[in-house]
Each structure stands twice: as C-alpha cells, then as structure tokens.
Design a protein around this motif. Structure first.
Motif, PDB file in Angstrom:
ATOM      1  N   GLY A  43       0.850  -1.195   0.000  1.00 60.37           N
ATOM      2  CA  GLY A  43       0.000   0.000   0.000  1.00 60.37           C
ATOM      3  C   GLY A  43       0.882   1.240   0.000  1.00 60.37           C
ATOM      4  O   GLY A  43       2.116   1.143   0.052  1.00 60.37           O
TER       5      GLY A  43
ATOM      6  N   HIS B 231       0.312  13.541   4.727  1.00 61.95           N
ATOM      7  CA  HIS B 231      -0.255  12.369   5.400  1.00 61.95           C
ATOM      8  C   HIS B 231       0.759  11.881   6.444  1.00 61.95           C
ATOM      9  O   HIS B 231       1.965  12.016   6.249  1.00 61.95           O
ATOM     10  CB  HIS B 231      -0.502  11.279   4.355  1.00 61.95           C
TER      11      HIS B 231
ATOM     12  N   ASN C 274      -4.849  14.867   1.168  1.00 60.17           N
ATOM     13  CA  ASN C 274      -5.974  13.976   1.450  1.00 60.17           C
ATOM     14  C   ASN C 274      -6.996  14.570   2.410  1.00 60.17           C
ATOM     15  O   ASN C 274      -8.109  14.087   2.512  1.00 60.17           O
ATOM     16  CB  ASN C 274      -5.460  12.652   2.032  1.00 60.17           C
TER      17      ASN C 274
ATOM     18  N   SER D 197      -1.750   3.894  -4.167  1.00 59.80           N
ATOM     19  CA  SER D 197      -2.472   2.922  -3.344  1.00 59.80           C
ATOM     20  C   SER D 197      -3.622   2.310  -4.141  1.00 59.80           C
ATOM     21  O   SER D 197      -4.259   3.000  -4.952  1.00 59.80           O
ATOM     22  CB  SER D 197      -3.021   3.645  -2.112  1.00 59.80           C
TER      23      SER D 197
ATOM     24  N   HIS E 272      -6.547   0.768  -2.790  1.00 64.35           N
ATOM     25  CA  HIS E 272      -7.921   0.846  -2.280  1.00 64.35           C
ATOM     26  C   HIS E 272      -8.559   2.226  -2.417  1.00 64.35           C
ATOM     27  O   HIS E 272      -9.745   2.393  -2.121  1.00 64.35           O
ATOM     28  CB  HIS E 272      -7.996   0.341  -0.831  1.00 64.35           C
TER      29      HIS E 272
ATOM     30  N   CYS F 263      -7.234   8.067   9.068  1.00 66.00           N
ATOM     31  CA  CYS F 263      -6.146   7.439   9.823  1.00 66.00           C
ATOM     32  C   CYS F 263      -5.908   8.133  11.154  1.00 66.00           C
ATOM     33  O   CYS F 263      -5.277   7.593  12.038  1.00 66.00           O
ATOM     34  CB  CYS F 263      -4.856   7.462   9.022  1.00 66.00           C
TER      35      CYS F 263
END
Ligand code: PLP
Length: 398
Positions: free
Chosen positions: A68, A98, A151, A201, A203, A344
């Motif tokens: 990932g 991130h 993000n 990534s 997903h 996260c």
C-alpha cells in the motif's frame, strides 16, 4: 447507504472482485515456483505491470509492488535516506502531509548525520509558497516529498514549478510524490516528469486493500525496505500476490477509463452540494481557499470549484458551533457517511492539517471532510445537504 468517504477508501469495482476471486481460486501457485503454474502466475504479474507502466507512462522495471502507499512512502523516504549518506542532510516536505510521510520523514532524517526535517512554507490556503520555498532549497537538501493532492483538504500542488525550482536550486535533491489522492483522478505521466519516486495505493481507486505501488526512476539506487528472499530484484521481498496484483491493474484500467467522466461528475456534485448549502439557513466555511477575509459565501463557493487549486473529489468545510464528531455520528446514524478528517487520525479533536494552515480551533473542531465519486448521485448529494442542515440546526441549539 450514502457514502461520501471515498478519500478514505472506495468500493471495489465488481470486475475487480470477480477477477480476484477467479485468480485466487484457479491460480494460487507461488509466482517464484519453477513449474508451469508458477510460470503462469509470473506471466500474469508481468502483464499487469506492463499495463500499469503504460498507464503511468513509465517503464515496467521502474515499478515495485508494495502492500500500500504507506509502505511505498516508508521505502521511498527511509530506504532512500539510508542508502544516500552525504548527499544532503535536509528532507523538505509540507507539514500538512499524510502521517505516513511525516512519520517516515522522522525515521529518514535519523539515518543522516545532522539530518533535519524542513517544513515547506505554505500559503494560508495550504498551497506551497514557492517564493519563500526558493530560500530553503540549497545544496544541503537531499530529498523533497509532497502529495500532489492533500488527502485532508484537497489542495492540488504545482509539481511542475517544484521540479523546475529543484532543477535550478538543488539538482542533487530527489523528489518523491505521494499520488494517492490524484491517482486515476488527475492525469499522471511519470516519464520526463522530473519526479524520482512516487507512491500509489490500490484501495483509493476502487481496487482492493493491501496493494500499492512504488515508482523508482531508472538508475536511481534504492535499497530494500522489506527484506527476505529477494523478490522484485531484491527491492521488495515477499511472495508476490498475483491475484491482488492483476486485480489492482484491472482497477487502475477501469478507473482510468472513466477518469474524465468521474472528474466532471465529482465537480458537478461538489457544485450542487455547495449551492444547496447556500440556500440553507446555516453558516459554513470552506477550507483551502485563497481568499481575503471579506469574501461572500458565493465567492467562497466559486473559489472552491477551481480544479487547478482544489480537487473536485474533496471538500473540507466547517459548520461553526457544531462539533464535527457529533455531526459525523448523527449523519452516520441516518446512513450518511462523511468523515471528520483523514480517517487514519480521526480520533483526535483537532485536524492537524487545518492547524498548520492557521485555522482557528473553533473552526477546526467543526470541520468535516466530504469526498465525492462517480458512485454518488445528485439525489444523494441533495439529501446530504438536507441532513446536514437538519443536524447543524439541531446541534447548535443544544
Ligand atoms: N497518502 C495519502 C495522501 C493518503 O490519503 C493515504 C491514505 O489515507 C496514504 C498515503 C496511505 O495509503 P495506504 O492506505 O495505501 O497505506
């Protein structure tokens, strides 16, 4: 269910799930095995890699499969720093990155003698302040890292200007880009981009969890981060998961096919949602804008839709006087899923990205992230605006 948390994770394409199940059932052999089934699995991996390389406009040998983006970023920053001593001791990145990048950066600079993290100067909107950045880029810089799209808030960063500045002021420094939130959303062409490493990534693009990519430019030496039996030319050990790899390539192919349609759709939904909010009896502030303090709500909406500055797939906004977590929970009870911030780290009250951008705490604690996708309909968006009005008015009265 009305799902507006696509920036956290996406619903996999049906074809991807079917392909994964088929390959995992029929072709489960180890791709390193020296028999027909092993060769077959290996061939399928090669084909998938070729597809990915074509889509990203790079060479197949430049791609490494990882678990990932978190792992890709760890390898890009830490393994690079470990293997390149004496070529600059500063790692430059925005403080709004991130956590995968922020934490990896700490580990990376610990590999360097007198290693140091330098946070990029940012405008109040969270975009890079290039005028100021020029003063930070010198011969001490070893590595620069940033997300093409943030993000949390959705700022689109100007990679071309960054590469030009690096070429001029610190050509020894390598650039790593976290493409997680722009992959299959904005066009990406790695060849001749000046980018040295890049992370992706699965997903986030309607693929499955547990797979990502690391791009490493040809001739750039990068040590392994995961050690073992030497798969992937010794750059990332571990048995290759062929079913996951081929279904990842399929997801990228399918998402790329609808990229332009998805982009236009997300923008139309964002516009519809903000215009619906304008008609409601509630106050809101959109984050990530370059506006002076005396802006009208209409101007704010207009600026929010500039896709060169902000991703149409993301919207971060505050409803003053309402605690974000309470609003998210109330909406969730009604089947509407949005998030307080990056999933996260959504347990903390304050959104660190907004704090870095200088957003005051009262606004910060009331900020939510809404992310749109091709899966969403206009009706869902209008219903979300209705529900938000209902809950904001109700919660404010408390
Ligand atoms: N970088 C960005 C910008 C992200 O949004 C995420 C996921 O939230 C990651 C990295 C980590 O990706 P992964 O979940 O594949 O480890």
């Amino acid at each position: 269910m009305c799902y507006f948390d696509h920036a956290a994770s996406t619903r996999p394409w049906e074809e991807v799930l079917c392909l994964f199940q088929k390959e995992a059932t029929e072709n489960f052999a180890n791709p390193s095995s020296l028999h027909q089934l092993g060769f077959l699995a290996e061939e399928k991996i090669k084909k998938a890699k070729k597809t990915l390389a074509q889509l990203l406009q790079c060479q197949a040998e430049e791609l490494i499969f990882t678990s990932g983006a978190t792992e890709s970023i760890n390898q890009a920053l830490i393994a690079y720093a470990k293997g390149h001593q004496g070529g600059g001791n500063k790692l430059v990145l925005p403080a709004i990155e991130h956590k995968a990048s922020l934490q990896s950066a700490k580990e990376a600079v610990a590999c360097w003698k007198k290693g140091e993290i330098v946070f990029m100067p940012l405008l109040p909107s969270g975009h890079i302040d290039f005028e100021k950045l020029a003063f930070f880029l010198d011969k001490e810089v070893g590595l620069i890292s940033l997300s093409s799209v943030n993000n949390n808030v959705g700022q689109v960063q100007d990679l071309e200007t960054l590469v030009n500045l690096r070429n001029r002021l610190c050509p020894q420094a390598k650039i790593h880009v976290d493409f997680v939130q722009s992959f299959t959303k904005y066009p990406i062409s790695l060849a001749n981009s000046g980018i040295d490493m890049a992370s992706f990534s699965g997903h986030k693009i309607k693929g499955l969890k547990g797979i990502g990519l690391l791009y490493v430019k040809k001739n750039l030496r990068l040590e392994a981060y995961v050690h073992g039996a030497g798969q992937q030319e010794n750059r990332r050990s571990g048995t290759l998961n062929m079913p996951l790899i081929v279904s990842f390539a399929k997801a990228v192919e399918l998402s790329e096919k609808v990229r332009k349609e998805a982009f236009a759709h997300a923008l139309a939904l964002k516009k519809l949602f903000l215009e619906a909010l304008l008609q409601k009896n509630i106050d809101f502030v959109v984050h990530g804008l370059e506006l002076s303090s005396d802006f009208s709500k209409e101007k704010m909406v207009e600026a929010s839709l500039c896709t060169q500055k902000l991703s149409p797939f993301l919207l971060n906004l505050s409803f003053l006087g309402v605690k974000a977590e309470t609003l998210v929970n109330a909406l969730s009870e009604e089947g509407f899923y949005i998030s307080t911030q990056s999933s996260c780290s959504s347990k903390n009250d304050l959104n660190y990205v907004l704090s870095v951008m200088g957003v005051e705490d009262a606004l910060n604690v009331s900020s939510v992230r809404i992310s749109f996708a091709l899966d969403n309909t206009k009706e869902e968006v209008l219903a979300l605006a209705e529900k938000i009005e209902k809950w904001v008015l109700r919660l404010k009265r408390k």
